[in-house]
Write a protein that holds these residues in place. Structure first.
Motif, mmCIF file in Angstrom:
data_model
loop_
_atom_site.group_PDB
_atom_site.id
_atom_site.type_symbol
_atom_site.label_atom_id
_atom_site.label_comp_id
_atom_site.label_asym_id
_atom_site.label_seq_id
_atom_site.Cartn_x
_atom_site.Cartn_y
_atom_site.Cartn_z
ATOM 1 N N THR A 134 -2.788 3.967 -5.362
ATOM 2 C CA THR A 134 -2.289 3.103 -4.287
ATOM 3 C C THR A 134 -0.874 2.715 -4.684
ATOM 4 O OG1 THR A 134 -3.208 1.239 -5.461
ATOM 5 C CG2 THR A 134 -4.549 2.119 -3.695
ATOM 6 N N PRO A 135 -0.029 2.302 -3.737
ATOM 7 C CA PRO A 135 1.351 1.953 -4.125
ATOM 8 C C PRO A 135 1.396 0.879 -5.189
ATOM 9 C CG PRO A 135 1.150 2.051 -1.756
ATOM 10 C CD PRO A 135 -0.218 2.223 -2.283
ATOM 11 N N TRP A 170 -1.168 -5.390 0.947
ATOM 12 C CA TRP A 170 -2.083 -4.241 1.065
ATOM 13 C C TRP A 170 -3.457 -4.704 1.501
ATOM 14 C CZ3 TRP A 170 -1.680 1.007 0.532
ATOM 15 C CH2 TRP A 170 -2.848 1.724 0.314
ATOM 16 N N TRP A 189 0.583 2.169 3.955
ATOM 17 C CA TRP A 189 1.219 2.929 2.878
ATOM 18 C C TRP A 189 2.729 2.808 2.975
ATOM 19 C CZ3 TRP A 189 -0.040 5.805 -1.329
ATOM 20 C CH2 TRP A 189 -1.400 5.934 -1.599
ATOM 21 N N CYS A 206 4.051 -0.833 2.127
ATOM 22 C CA CYS A 206 3.922 -1.197 0.718
ATOM 23 C C CYS A 206 4.861 -0.369 -0.152
ATOM 24 C CB CYS A 206 2.478 -1.028 0.265
ATOM 25 S SG CYS A 206 1.397 -2.257 0.987
ATOM 26 N N THR A 207 4.985 0.928 0.166
ATOM 27 C CA THR A 207 5.886 1.760 -0.628
ATOM 28 C C THR A 207 7.316 1.286 -0.463
ATOM 29 O OG1 THR A 207 4.365 3.543 -0.113
ATOM 30 C CG2 THR A 207 6.415 4.158 -1.183
ATOM 31 N N VAL A 236 9.893 0.330 -3.363
ATOM 32 C CA VAL A 236 10.971 1.260 -3.729
ATOM 33 C C VAL A 236 12.334 0.604 -3.542
ATOM 34 C CG1 VAL A 236 12.088 3.416 -3.078
ATOM 35 C CG2 VAL A 236 9.626 3.327 -3.340
#
Lengths: 103, 166, 393
Positions: free
Chosen positions: C215-216, C350, C360, C363-364, C368
């Motif tokens: 998961t991220p 999440w 996804w 959260c990514t 990032v």
């Protein structure tokens, strides 16, 4: 002697040791340690009363101890910070030398 | 009261008494950690697992290490020309003894009726629930206090800014 | 019980079979001894294997042979080292604080051993399933710092004291990201018990496991946890407490013979324990990586993952340059701490966002973009480029 009394006596002894240390040590750091010990004695009382109290499910003693530990950590951080600041000023941690207000 | 309790109590008292009586400041802190370990074990013995581990984590992992750092930075563990106790140590010890006598008298002359319940089973989930519902406000205040203490300690201990040379 | 199950539970069955021969009043203590002894045997053995693997691996990376004289391909080297350290003279400096000097390695080894009490190394194979197991792990781990300070201070040597202060400061600073990186898993499972955490990761979707690393927040948490674990175990590139050119061997410089070996053992045991915790938290503990591989015993998977992580540690040690002390502290407070705090927030997001591709993506992105920003902050307008080497003509 029932278990609660034993716990309380132990806690009273711990408190007195802390008090004796806080009143009679020269080093400021160890005076702070004595105060921490007195706090710990109080925590032991809370846990003992929670354990042998009529309503342990309420968790009051546990909560109080957790908060008290948190406050003790904050107290230690600030206290040691002050000791460092004083040391920088007087080049000593000896409490008997810190008897003048004039820096 | 089991024999384990008395062993742990003896450990705690020995550790803390040594912490207040030894000459060398670092020895004092090391003895103090022994006392804290004994106290944490007492909490475990009394069924407060979470508090016991928190005690070890905060007092040994943070407070003792912090005290050790303070001792190192103030050079108070070197050879001691002057005594370790202050001039008024007799009065201080006397006061402590009197306090203990009064407390012990009061405790032993009070009829306490401890509930003989079985060891309460406290799970971390229960503590979390209570902390987040009933004690949410104190928790927030404690967080605020810790943040203030963090910033305050840094500001107090920070060396004063050097004056720029004229 | 089917055959794979029997092989999987062979140690548990053996223990219960042995316990049958013990009289009933002694059974609790016998059970404890039977659980503890294998752990106390297996992990020092792993330590012996790791030392030789590490030296050979580093040798390979640095284009040399490494140990190759004792036994086949040098694999008896740890035995030779052990005999050497046992027979060497135990020198204690005259000015050293004798008692504390003696106690420091013992405290270190005890603290390193008792953290294994909550590590599940296989299905039903954990010494004790504490309700607040993770808290126990971190609490006992904090005693290591004290032993490091004891060693450095009691030697009465400037080098060892400086090394100890460096090591303690580093371990305190990196303990915060270590704990915060583990918090995301606690949020996901709602438990501090290591057994519950592993059980939450044993499911499979289309043959792929439910490990938190997929998961991220789990991936970011795993990377952050491993960085903090490297710093906690004082390994390169964070091996500032020891440095040949500045403070020599750091806090254990005044130790010799068997006590020195104990420090070595304690350091490696700490590394295995934190790696084992990383496996427990993020890599599914003893769970097999694919559903068709579940017939292989659970303890095999745990140790396979542990060896892979040890391999990565060796690889990193042979590849990355060391940090400077100020860079080390800056990295802890300016990068690790904000990233782990952010990761806690992402884990909460999440939990509350609806399942699907949006979760996804959000959260990514949340992880990032700050990662890039913090990296720019750490770079501080320094122009990084490929170093050009000039060789002597």
């Amino acid at each position: 002697m029932n278990p609660l009394t034993t716990c309380l006596l132990l806690s009273a002894l711990l408190f007195s040791i802390g008090l004796a240390g806080a009143l009679s040590r020269r080093n400021a750091i160890l005076v702070l340690v004595g105060i921490e010990l007195m706090l710990n004695a109080a925590n032991l009382n809370f846990i003992a009363f929670w354990r042998y109290g009529p309503n342990p499910a309420a968790l009051t003693g546990v909560m109080f101890t957790l908060f008290s530990i948190g406050i003790a950590a904050a107290e230690a951080a600030v206290g040691l910070g002050i000791i460092l600041a004083v040391y920088r000023h007087t080049k000593s941690t000896d409490l008997d030398h810190m008897n003048s207000l004039k820096g | 009261m089991s024999i384990v309790f008395f062993i742990l109590a003896a450990l705690t008292i020995t550790g803390t008494a040594a912490a207040m009586a030894l000459r060398n400041a670092v020895h004092c802190i090391l003895a103090l950690t022994l006392g804290f370990v004994g106290l944490a074990a007492l909490y475990l013995q009394l069924g407060a697992q979470f508090v016991g581990f928190t005690q070890i984590m905060v007092y040994i992992g943070a407070v003792a290490i912090l005290a050790v750092f303070a001792i190192m930075m103030t050079r108070s563990a070197g050879p001691h020309p002057q005594p370790a106790f202050s001039r008024t140590w007799r009065t201080g010890t006397l006061i402590a003894v009197i306090v203990f006598a009064v407390l012990a008298y009061a405790i032993s002359h009070t009829t306490l009726a401890p509930a003989t319940l079985p060891q309460p089973e406290v799970t971390v989930n229960q503590i979390g629930d209570t902390l987040m519902h009933q004690y949410a406000l104190p928790l927030e205040i404690l967080g605020l206090l810790l943040t203030a203490a963090l910033i305050g300690a840094v500001i107090v201990a920070m060396p004063a800014k050097q004056e720029a040379p004229q | 019980m089917t055959t794979p199950d029997t092989i999987d539970q062979i140690f548990v069955i053996t223990k219960h079979w042995l316990l049958g021969y013990v009289p009933a009043p002694l059974q609790p203590i016998a059970s404890a001894i039977l659980s503890v002894l294998p752990v106390m045997g297996v992990f020092p053995l792993l330590f012996a294997i790791t030392t030789v693997l590490e030296r050979k691996g580093l040798g390979r990376i640095q284009n040399r042979y490494g140990p190759n004289r004792v036994g086949p391909a040098g694999f008896w080297q740890p035995a030779a080292d052990g005999i050497k350290s046992l027979t060497k003279e135990d020198v204690v400096p005259r000015n050293a604080d004798q008692i504390v000097h003696f106690l420091a390695p013992i405290v270190l080894v005890i603290a390193s051993f008792i953290v294994y009490a909550v590590l599940p190394i296989g299905r039903n194979m954990v010494i004790t399933d504490l309700n607040s197991g993770l808290l126990y792990f971190f609490a006992v781990g904090s005693m290591v710092e004290l032993s490091v300070f004891m060693a450095g201070w009691s030697s009465h040597s400037k080098y060892s004291l400086l090394g100890a202060m460096r090591a303690t400061a580093q371990m305190i600073s990196y303990e915060i990201p270590l704990v915060l990186a583990a918090v995301v898993v606690i949020m996901a499972t709602g438990s501090l018990s290591t057994v519950t955490i592993v059980n939450a990761q044993t499911g499979y979707t289309m043959g792929f496991p439910h490990w938190f690393v997929f998961t991220p927040w789990g991936f970011a948490g795993f990377i952050l946890f491993m960085i903090a674990a490297t710093a906690e175990s004082n390994r390169s590139p964070f091996d500032l407490p020891e440095g040949e050119s500045e403070i020599i061997a750091g806090y254990y410089i005044e130790y010799s013979g068997f006590k020195f070996a104990l420090f070595f053992l304690g350091e490696y045991l700490g590394m295995f324990a934190t790696s084992g915790l990383a496996i427990t938290l993020f890599l599914g503990g003893w769970a097999a990586p694919f559903s068709f591989l579940t017939w292989i015993p659970s303890y095999f998977w745990f140790f396979a993952k542990l060896l892979v992580i040890i391999g990565v540690f060796i690889w990193v040690r042979g590849t990355l340059p060391r940090l400077r002390q100020d860079q080390l502290m800056g990295f802890a407070w300016k990068f690790m701490l904000p990233m782990t705090l952010l990761n806690v927030f992402v884990a909460a997001a999440w939990h509350f966002l609806p399942t699907g591709i949006i979760r996804w993506a959000v959260c990514t992105a949340l992880l990032v973009i700050p990662f890039i920003v913090f990296s720019m902050g750490l770079k501080q307008n320094k122009k990084l480029q490929v170093r050009t080497y000039r060789f002597a003509e």
